[in-house]
Design a protein around this motif. Structure first.
Motif, PDB file in Angstrom:
ATOM      1  N   UNK A  36      39.887 -48.779  61.077  1.00 23.01           N
ATOM      2  CA  UNK A  36      40.079 -48.744  62.530  1.00 23.01           C
ATOM      3  C   UNK A  36      41.564 -48.877  62.867  1.00 23.01           C
ATOM      4  N   UNK A  37      42.252 -49.770  62.161  1.00 27.51           N
ATOM      5  CA  UNK A  37      43.691 -49.954  62.406  1.00 27.51           C
ATOM      6  C   UNK A  37      44.461 -48.674  62.093  1.00 27.51           C
ATOM      7  N   UNK A  38      44.084 -47.993  61.019  1.00 26.49           N
ATOM      8  CA  UNK A  38      44.749 -46.735  60.667  1.00 26.49           C
ATOM      9  C   UNK A  38      44.517 -45.690  61.752  1.00 26.49           C
ATOM     10  N   UNK A  39      43.288 -45.579  62.223  1.00 25.52           N
ATOM     11  CA  UNK A  39      43.001 -44.599  63.278  1.00 25.52           C
ATOM     12  C   UNK A  39      43.779 -44.893  64.555  1.00 25.52           C
ATOM     13  N   UNK A  40      43.868 -46.163  64.920  1.00 23.33           N
ATOM     14  CA  UNK A  40      44.615 -46.526  66.128  1.00 23.33           C
ATOM     15  C   UNK A  40      46.098 -46.221  65.945  1.00 23.33           C
ATOM     16  N   UNK A  41      46.640 -46.554  64.777  1.00 20.31           N
ATOM     17  CA  UNK A  41      48.069 -46.281  64.558  1.00 20.31           C
ATOM     18  C   UNK A  41      48.342 -44.779  64.519  1.00 20.31           C
ATOM     19  N   UNK A  42      47.428 -43.995  63.930  1.00 19.00           N
ATOM     20  CA  UNK A  42      47.605 -42.545  63.927  1.00 19.00           C
ATOM     21  C   UNK A  42      47.555 -41.977  65.347  1.00 19.00           C
ATOM     22  N   UNK A  43      46.654 -42.485  66.153  1.00 15.21           N
ATOM     23  CA  UNK A  43      46.563 -42.044  67.549  1.00 15.21           C
ATOM     24  C   UNK A  43      47.859 -42.364  68.289  1.00 15.21           C
ATOM     25  N   UNK A  44      48.397 -43.583  68.057  1.00 16.55           N
ATOM     26  CA  UNK A  44      49.651 -43.972  68.710  1.00 16.55           C
ATOM     27  C   UNK A  44      50.799 -43.084  68.246  1.00 16.55           C
ATOM     28  N   UNK A  45      50.841 -42.780  66.943  1.00 14.76           N
ATOM     29  CA  UNK A  45      51.888 -41.898  66.441  1.00 14.76           C
ATOM     30  C   UNK A  45      51.759 -40.501  67.034  1.00 14.76           C
ATOM     31  N   UNK A  48      53.238 -40.346  70.383  1.00 13.69           N
ATOM     32  CA  UNK A  48      54.704 -40.346  70.381  1.00 13.69           C
ATOM     33  C   UNK A  48      55.229 -38.981  69.933  1.00 13.69           C
ATOM     34  N   UNK A  49      54.755 -38.534  68.761  1.00 11.54           N
ATOM     35  CA  UNK A  49      55.212 -37.256  68.214  1.00 11.54           C
ATOM     36  C   UNK A  49      54.222 -36.818  67.140  1.00 11.54           C
ATOM     37  N   UNK A  50      53.753 -35.605  67.212  1.00 15.25           N
ATOM     38  CA  UNK A  50      52.758 -35.101  66.250  1.00 15.25           C
ATOM     39  C   UNK A  50      53.308 -35.087  64.831  1.00 15.25           C
ATOM     40  N   UNK A  51      54.603 -34.824  64.679  1.00 13.36           N
ATOM     41  CA  UNK A  51      55.194 -34.825  63.331  1.00 13.36           C
ATOM     42  C   UNK A  51      55.125 -36.210  62.702  1.00 13.36           C
ATOM     43  N   UNK A  52      55.292 -37.230  63.516  1.00 13.97           N
ATOM     44  CA  UNK A  52      55.190 -38.603  63.036  1.00 13.97           C
ATOM     45  C   UNK A  52      53.782 -38.888  62.512  1.00 13.97           C
ATOM     46  N   UNK A  53      52.792 -38.373  63.186  1.00 15.98           N
ATOM     47  CA  UNK A  53      51.401 -38.534  62.759  1.00 15.98           C
ATOM     48  C   UNK A  53      51.156 -37.832  61.426  1.00 15.98           C
ATOM     49  N   UNK A  54      51.676 -36.622  61.285  1.00 14.35           N
ATOM     50  CA  UNK A  54      51.502 -35.871  60.032  1.00 14.35           C
ATOM     51  C   UNK A  54      52.159 -36.612  58.874  1.00 14.35           C
ATOM     52  N   UNK A  55      53.357 -37.128  59.098  1.00 14.00           N
ATOM     53  CA  UNK A  55      54.041 -37.894  58.049  1.00 14.00           C
ATOM     54  C   UNK A  55      53.237 -39.146  57.706  1.00 14.00           C
ATOM     55  N   UNK A  57      50.003 -39.578  57.942  1.00 15.56           N
ATOM     56  CA  UNK A  57      48.809 -39.191  57.181  1.00 15.56           C
ATOM     57  C   UNK A  57      49.175 -38.853  55.736  1.00 15.56           C
ATOM     58  N   UNK A  58      50.261 -38.118  55.556  1.00 18.26           N
ATOM     59  CA  UNK A  58      50.664 -37.718  54.200  1.00 18.26           C
ATOM     60  C   UNK A  58      51.051 -38.911  53.339  1.00 18.26           C
ATOM     61  N   UNK A  59      51.620 -39.927  53.946  1.00 18.64           N
ATOM     62  CA  UNK A  59      52.028 -41.108  53.176  1.00 18.64           C
ATOM     63  C   UNK A  59      50.877 -42.087  53.007  1.00 18.64           C
ATOM     64  N   UNK A  60      50.155 -42.347  54.079  1.00 14.65           N
ATOM     65  CA  UNK A  60      49.116 -43.380  54.048  1.00 14.65           C
ATOM     66  C   UNK A  60      47.861 -42.988  53.291  1.00 14.65           C
TER      67      UNK A  60
END
Length: 103
Positions: A36-45, A48-55, A57-60
């Motif tokens: 749940x924490x990962x999903x919330x942080x991905x939503x927040x990213x 802010x910026x879709x590229x931040x979300x992609x990065x 996901x690729x790292x986490x």
């Protein structure tokens, strides 16, 4: 039986079983909460910026999957060891009962 009474040994195995069960339940609870924490942080990213979300996901994702795999293997190993010990205790106690003389 290592100098201890059979009742003491059985009691210890039962307590250890409860501890392992509690640890497994706690692990599942933490993994679900982490998801749940990962999903919330991905939503927040994403907000802010879709590229931040992609990065993110690729790292986490690979890291999270690796940690989950190691944790599942470790819990499975503990369960297998516990089953072996309980089976050995059961065999030993059956031998002792079979050798006991009746009055």
């Amino acid at each position: 039986l290592g100098g201890g009474s059979a009742g003491e040994l059985v009691g210890r195995l039962e307590r250890d079983t409860d501890r392992l069960t509690d640890a497994a339940v706690h692990l599942v609870d933490r993994l679900a909460g982490g998801g749940v924490a990962v999903l919330i942080s991905l939503w927040a990213m994403w907000r802010i910026d879709a590229r931040l979300c992609v990065i993110g996901v690729l790292i986490r994702s690979p890291l999270t999957l690796a940690i989950t795999k190691v944790a599942a293997e470790r819990v499975g190993l503990y369960g297998a060891v516990q089953s072996e010990k309980l089976a050995a205790l059961d065999r030993r106690s059956s031998e002792i009962v079979a050798q006991a003389s009746t009055v």
